[in-house]
Design a protein around this motif. Structure first.
Motif, PDB file in Angstrom:
ATOM      1  N   ALA A 218       0.726  -1.064   0.146  1.00  8.96           N
ATOM      2  CA  ALA A 218       0.078  -0.024   0.233  1.00  8.96           C
ATOM      3  C   ALA A 218       1.041   1.066  -0.384  1.00  8.96           C
ATOM      4  O   ALA A 218       1.810   1.173   1.383  1.00  8.96           O
ATOM      5  CB  ALA A 218      -0.782   0.013   1.004  1.00  8.96           C
ATOM      6  N   TYR A 219       1.001   1.851  -1.567  1.00  8.31           N
ATOM      7  CA  TYR A 219       2.115   3.061  -1.145  1.00  8.31           C
ATOM      8  C   TYR A 219       0.482   4.996  -0.928  1.00  8.31           C
ATOM      9  O   TYR A 219      -0.272   5.016  -0.691  1.00  8.31           O
ATOM     10  CB  TYR A 219       2.005   3.631  -2.952  1.00  8.31           C
ATOM     11  CG  TYR A 219       2.998   2.787  -2.962  1.00  8.31           C
ATOM     12  CD1 TYR A 219       5.006   2.717  -3.214  1.00  8.31           C
ATOM     13  CD2 TYR A 219       2.222   2.034  -4.049  1.00  8.31           C
ATOM     14  CE1 TYR A 219       5.034   2.193  -3.548  1.00  8.31           C
ATOM     15  CE2 TYR A 219       3.497   0.784  -4.140  1.00  8.31           C
ATOM     16  CZ  TYR A 219       5.012   1.084  -4.265  1.00  8.31           C
ATOM     17  OH  TYR A 219       6.004  -0.285  -4.530  1.00  8.31           O
ATOM     18  N   GLN A 220       1.471   4.977   0.009  1.00  7.67           N
ATOM     19  CA  GLN A 220       0.652   6.572   0.941  1.00  7.67           C
ATOM     20  C   GLN A 220       1.449   7.955   0.624  1.00  7.67           C
ATOM     21  O   GLN A 220       3.302   7.327   0.425  1.00  7.67           O
ATOM     22  CB  GLN A 220       0.867   6.291   1.890  1.00  7.67           C
ATOM     23  CG  GLN A 220      -0.200   5.171   2.772  1.00  7.67           C
ATOM     24  CD  GLN A 220      -0.176   4.705   4.574  1.00  7.67           C
ATOM     25  OE1 GLN A 220       0.681   5.680   4.921  1.00  7.67           O
ATOM     26  NE2 GLN A 220      -1.959   4.431   4.340  1.00  7.67           N
ATOM     27  N   ALA A 221       1.602   8.703   0.190  1.00  6.88           N
ATOM     28  CA  ALA A 221       2.333   9.969   0.090  1.00  6.88           C
ATOM     29  C   ALA A 221       2.000  11.109   1.404  1.00  6.88           C
ATOM     30  O   ALA A 221       0.294  11.109   1.535  1.00  6.88           O
ATOM     31  CB  ALA A 221       1.947  10.486  -1.191  1.00  6.88           C
ATOM     32  N   VAL A 222       2.590  11.782   1.912  1.00  4.26           N
ATOM     33  CA  VAL A 222       2.712  12.747   2.579  1.00  4.26           C
ATOM     34  C   VAL A 222       3.437  13.807   2.004  1.00  4.26           C
ATOM     35  O   VAL A 222       4.329  13.721   2.745  1.00  4.26           O
ATOM     36  CB  VAL A 222       3.216  12.220   4.651  1.00  4.26           C
ATOM     37  CG1 VAL A 222       3.152  12.751   5.385  1.00  4.26           C
ATOM     38  CG2 VAL A 222       2.628  10.808   4.525  1.00  4.26           C
ATOM     39  N   LEU A 313       7.183  -2.153   6.895  1.00  9.91           N
ATOM     40  CA  LEU A 313       6.545  -0.466   6.478  1.00  9.91           C
ATOM     41  C   LEU A 313       8.108  -0.104   5.778  1.00  9.91           C
ATOM     42  O   LEU A 313       9.491  -0.094   6.556  1.00  9.91           O
ATOM     43  CB  LEU A 313       7.025   0.830   7.765  1.00  9.91           C
ATOM     44  CG  LEU A 313       6.943   1.749   7.880  1.00  9.91           C
ATOM     45  CD1 LEU A 313       5.543   2.411   6.970  1.00  9.91           C
ATOM     46  CD2 LEU A 313       6.759   2.266   9.377  1.00  9.91           C
ATOM     47  N   VAL A 314       7.863   1.139   5.238  1.00  8.62           N
ATOM     48  CA  VAL A 314       9.060   1.155   3.894  1.00  8.62           C
ATOM     49  C   VAL A 314       9.086   3.097   4.176  1.00  8.62           C
ATOM     50  O   VAL A 314       7.452   3.427   3.866  1.00  8.62           O
ATOM     51  CB  VAL A 314       9.129   0.528   2.981  1.00  8.62           C
ATOM     52  CG1 VAL A 314      10.617   1.422   2.163  1.00  8.62           C
ATOM     53  CG2 VAL A 314      10.232  -0.371   2.468  1.00  8.62           C
ATOM     54  N   ILE A 315       9.558   4.029   4.479  1.00  7.91           N
ATOM     55  CA  ILE A 315       9.996   5.142   4.265  1.00  7.91           C
ATOM     56  C   ILE A 315      10.675   5.498   3.680  1.00  7.91           C
ATOM     57  O   ILE A 315      11.702   5.440   4.140  1.00  7.91           O
ATOM     58  CB  ILE A 315       9.610   5.816   5.989  1.00  7.91           C
ATOM     59  CG1 ILE A 315       8.605   5.542   6.720  1.00  7.91           C
ATOM     60  CG2 ILE A 315       9.376   7.444   6.000  1.00  7.91           C
ATOM     61  CD1 ILE A 315       9.113   5.877   8.387  1.00  7.91           C
ATOM     62  N   HIS A 316      10.168   6.838   2.270  1.00  3.53           N
ATOM     63  CA  HIS A 316      11.406   7.480   1.706  1.00  3.53           C
ATOM     64  C   HIS A 316      11.379   8.749   2.806  1.00  3.53           C
ATOM     65  O   HIS A 316      10.170   9.505   2.348  1.00  3.53           O
ATOM     66  CB  HIS A 316      10.803   7.129   0.403  1.00  3.53           C
ATOM     67  CG  HIS A 316      10.090   5.757  -0.904  1.00  3.53           C
ATOM     68  ND1 HIS A 316      11.290   5.470  -1.098  1.00  3.53           N
ATOM     69  CD2 HIS A 316       9.446   5.669  -0.448  1.00  3.53           C
ATOM     70  CE1 HIS A 316      10.618   4.613  -1.538  1.00  3.53           C
ATOM     71  NE2 HIS A 316       9.199   4.184  -0.921  1.00  3.53           N
ATOM     72  N   ALA A 342       4.583   1.509   2.436  1.00  5.91           N
ATOM     73  CA  ALA A 342       5.509   1.830   1.393  1.00  5.91           C
ATOM     74  C   ALA A 342       4.448   3.893   1.850  1.00  5.91           C
ATOM     75  O   ALA A 342       4.084   3.593   1.240  1.00  5.91           O
ATOM     76  CB  ALA A 342       6.092   1.873   0.055  1.00  5.91           C
ATOM     77  N   VAL A 343       5.980   4.395   1.890  1.00  5.06           N
ATOM     78  CA  VAL A 343       5.123   5.490   2.811  1.00  5.06           C
ATOM     79  C   VAL A 343       6.373   6.912   1.971  1.00  5.06           C
ATOM     80  O   VAL A 343       7.479   6.943   1.927  1.00  5.06           O
ATOM     81  CB  VAL A 343       4.993   5.885   3.976  1.00  5.06           C
ATOM     82  CG1 VAL A 343       4.245   7.641   4.280  1.00  5.06           C
ATOM     83  CG2 VAL A 343       4.609   5.157   4.323  1.00  5.06           C
ATOM     84  N   LEU A 344       6.070   7.720   1.077  1.00  5.38           N
ATOM     85  CA  LEU A 344       6.888   9.019   0.360  1.00  5.38           C
ATOM     86  C   LEU A 344       6.750  10.243   1.436  1.00  5.38           C
ATOM     87  O   LEU A 344       5.579  10.369   1.669  1.00  5.38           O
ATOM     88  CB  LEU A 344       6.601   8.960  -0.499  1.00  5.38           C
ATOM     89  CG  LEU A 344       6.956   8.650  -1.486  1.00  5.38           C
ATOM     90  CD1 LEU A 344       5.923   7.510  -1.844  1.00  5.38           C
ATOM     91  CD2 LEU A 344       7.517   8.801  -3.105  1.00  5.38           C
ATOM     92  N   ARG A 362       4.160   3.310 -11.823  1.00  8.94           N
ATOM     93  CA  ARG A 362       2.292   2.800 -12.441  1.00  8.94           C
ATOM     94  C   ARG A 362       1.604   1.943 -10.687  1.00  8.94           C
ATOM     95  O   ARG A 362       1.360   1.158 -10.978  1.00  8.94           O
ATOM     96  CB  ARG A 362       2.146   1.484 -12.924  1.00  8.94           C
ATOM     97  CG  ARG A 362       2.581   1.340 -14.766  1.00  8.94           C
ATOM     98  CD  ARG A 362       2.119   0.195 -15.994  1.00  8.94           C
ATOM     99  NE  ARG A 362       2.353  -0.675 -15.557  1.00  8.94           N
ATOM    100  CZ  ARG A 362       4.272  -0.593 -15.680  1.00  8.94           C
ATOM    101  NH1 ARG A 362       4.546  -0.129 -16.637  1.00  8.94           N
ATOM    102  NH2 ARG A 362       5.111  -1.871 -15.412  1.00  8.94           N
ATOM    103  N   VAL A 363       2.091   3.073 -10.097  1.00  6.27           N
ATOM    104  CA  VAL A 363       1.114   3.594  -8.594  1.00  6.27           C
ATOM    105  C   VAL A 363       0.194   4.136  -8.187  1.00  6.27           C
ATOM    106  O   VAL A 363       0.596   5.651  -8.898  1.00  6.27           O
ATOM    107  CB  VAL A 363       2.988   3.029  -7.388  1.00  6.27           C
ATOM    108  CG1 VAL A 363       3.054   3.399  -6.422  1.00  6.27           C
ATOM    109  CG2 VAL A 363       3.638   2.538  -7.974  1.00  6.27           C
TER     110      VAL A 363
END
Length: 583
Positions: A218-222, A313-316, A342-344, A362-363
């Protein structure tokens, strides 16, 4: 159920490992059309490609259901990093254990004399990194004249890291009739050229999904203020409380700084970057597997090939450079059918660039607000109740101590003390600046916080052209003037100079401390001069508040200290700005 083309010894190993069915990439390399052919394979990280090429090359290794005596290597697997090579070696070890396969491991950072002895004793399979394999080849320790299969794992990454010449020299030392399996997430022109030169009539296999970069992530962007990147990472760690989390930075300096900041706040963290030895890397990974550490801060290169089953959990922390890097980083989680997040962390000026990168990958990412302290405390309450109400076995000594406590305190007091003890071990969340345009405008309009109604302006002889940045300007001011962050007002960085506010009631003390910490020419060891200014920057003809100056607020003191860094990188206060070291 495994295909009949898989040797019985390997089928038994798969069954013992709990395999009830093969993954798509594992099935694809065993299809009749792939038998004996050179392959170009694209598959997602975590899709089981190591086992895939382990099964795919079995036909060239086995004779009459068994391996021949160990001698010159029959198979060679080349990987870009030590960690990935180690992971490949471990996977092949259990897969080929019943066949009594001898696997030699050759990577940089290990004792080369031990590797040469292992090669001299004979091996069925050699796993290594390009530089070390080339070294053994040139010294005559590695003889590839009997090689039947060559596997290039993550070939695109090896070319990106500058290993093209090493790969060509190694492949040129192998028999022409060998089989070549090339695994690459992407197919840029250099990969196509490599395939054309060293493969014959290669079959192209792709199991990469078209809809999303990875179905189990699950991709998230903050979106955050650029000065709040580190604080957003801390709050994300606290909100999720993942069993294992990985934070990605762009440089080893930034890894070092963020790791120190997390451990100072009470997180059990380890670091991985190019400056760490192989023993240090092994110790860090073992700490994560043993649950002695729960957070890993790493660069892209250092994290290649890391497989941690509990990583969710992966945090960019710093944005990936392209869509491929985004997928490789994020692919550390969501492996083997498990779900991951995964959170950017996106500084608001770079949102458009990130949206383009997500389209290329393609995310579909969910854009969310950064976790607030209130969000984290609400989660903490849920987790505290769940942990303290979980079934527990007590022995007689536990019950005896409990009875003594009940005799001295009420049940409510004991329960409150238990909750407090549980919560006191948790790092405190951070207050964040809202990342919306409205909030940023409000922050700019609020120029005078309590205690800064009457200020004195000071000036530094560095600006944007010297890479001045509040992340290292603020600590420099604190150190030179013997003040804390809470005693510094607005900071304005112009092209060649920087202005900042000190309350008038402490300006005299500040100026005296600056004079004591300066040399004969008024500057310190870093060559920066600080002096009291007449008026403010807006009153100076050289300034234009709209175009030539950027304003920063130092904000109230946090963590009780002065001079702490506000961003993920801790640059050094020298005139050329902080260095950037890759890997």
């Amino acid at each position: 159920m495994t295909p009949s083309s898989v040797p019985p010894l390997l089928s038994e190993a798969l069954a013992a490992r709990g395999y009830s069915a093969l993954t798509p990439v594992q099935s694809a390399v065993l299809e009749p059309e792939a038998e004996g052919r050179d392959l170009i394979v694209s598959a997602q990280t975590g899709s089981g490609k190591t086992v895939a090429f382990g099964l795919g090359m079995a036909a060239q290794l086995f004779a009459d259901g068994a391996l021949p005596p160990a001698g010159m290597p029959l198979a060679l697997i080349i990987a870009p990093t030590r960690e990935l090579a180690l992971q490949v070696s471990r996977e092949l070890s259990w897969l080929y254990a019943a066949a009594n396969a001898r696997i030699a491991f050759c990577v940089g950072g290990m004792d080369p004399s031990k590797e040469r002895r292992a090669l001299a004793q004979g091996a069925h399979v050699v796993v290594g990194t390009p530089g070390r394999l080339r070294d053994h080849l040139e010294r005559g320790a590695l003889d590839l004249s009997a090689l039947r299969v060559a596997v290039l794992d993550e070939a695109d990454e090896m070319l990106d890291m500058g290993f093209r010449e090493d790969l060509e020299q190694i492949l040129d030392g192998t028999p022409d009739e060998r089989r070549t399996l090339l695994f690459s997430a992407t197919m840029p022109k250099p990969i196509a050229a490599l395939a054309k030169r060293y493969q014959r009539d290669a079959l192209r296999i792709s199991t990469v999904g078209e809809e999303r970069g990875h179905g189990d992530i699950a991709y998230q962007a903050v979106t955050v203020s650029p000065s709040d990147i580190e604080h957003a990472a801390i709050n994300l760690l606290r909100l999720h409380e993942a069993d294992t989390a990985m934070l990605f930075c762009a440089t080893r300096d930034n890894v070092r700084h963020l790791h120190a900041s997390l451990t100072e706040r009470g997180f059990e963290a380890v670091a991985l970057s190019g400056e760490h030895s192989q023993n240090e890397r092994n110790a860090a990974l073992q700490a994560l597997r043993d649950r002695r550490a729960r957070v890993c801060v790493a660069t892209d290169v250092a994290a290649r090939g890391i497989d941690l089953p509990t990583l969710s959990l992966v945090i960019h922390v710093e944005l990936p450079r392209d869509a491929e890097t985004l997928q490789h980083r994020s692919g550390r989680t969501g492996r083997a059918g498990k779900k991951g997040t995964a959170v950017l962390i996106v500084p608001y000026p770079r949102r458009r660039r990130v949206e383009g990168m997500l389209r290329d990958a393609r995310v579909q990412a969910e854009w969310i607000s950064a976790p607030t302290p209130e969000d984290i405390r609400a989660k903490d309450r849920e987790r505290t109740l769940e942990a303290l109400l979980a079934p527990v076995e007590f022995d007689e000594e536990d019950r005896e101590l409990g009875a003594r406590l009940l005799a001295e305190r009420s049940p409510e007091d004991i329960a409150a003390a238990l909750v407090r003890a549980y919560r006191s071990a948790l790092p405190s969340p951070e207050e964040l600046i809202e990342g919306t345009p409205e909030a940023r405008k409000a922050a700019q309009a609020d120029k005078h916080r309590p205690g800064f109604e009457d200020v004195v302006w000071f000036r530094m002889d560095i600006g944007r052209r010297q890479n001045a940045d509040p992340r290292w300007v603020l600590p420099l001011i604190c150190r030179r003037g013997h003040v804390t962050k809470g005693e510094i007002g607005a900071i304005r960085i112009a092209a060649t100079e920087t202005w900042f506010q000190i309350p008038r009631n402490t300006a005299g003390k500040f100026a005296a401390a600056v004079a004591r910490t300066a040399g004969a020419d008024g500057s310190d060891e870093s060559g920066v001069r600080i002096e009291q200014a007449e008026g403010g920057p807006a009153e100076t003809p050289r300034q234009n508040a709209k175009h030539n100056a950027r304003q920063y607020r130092s904000g109230p003191a946090r963590d009780g200290g002065g001079g702490g860094s506000r961003g993920p990188a801790s640059g050094k206060p020298h005139r050329k700005g902080p260095p950037r070291q890759r890997g």
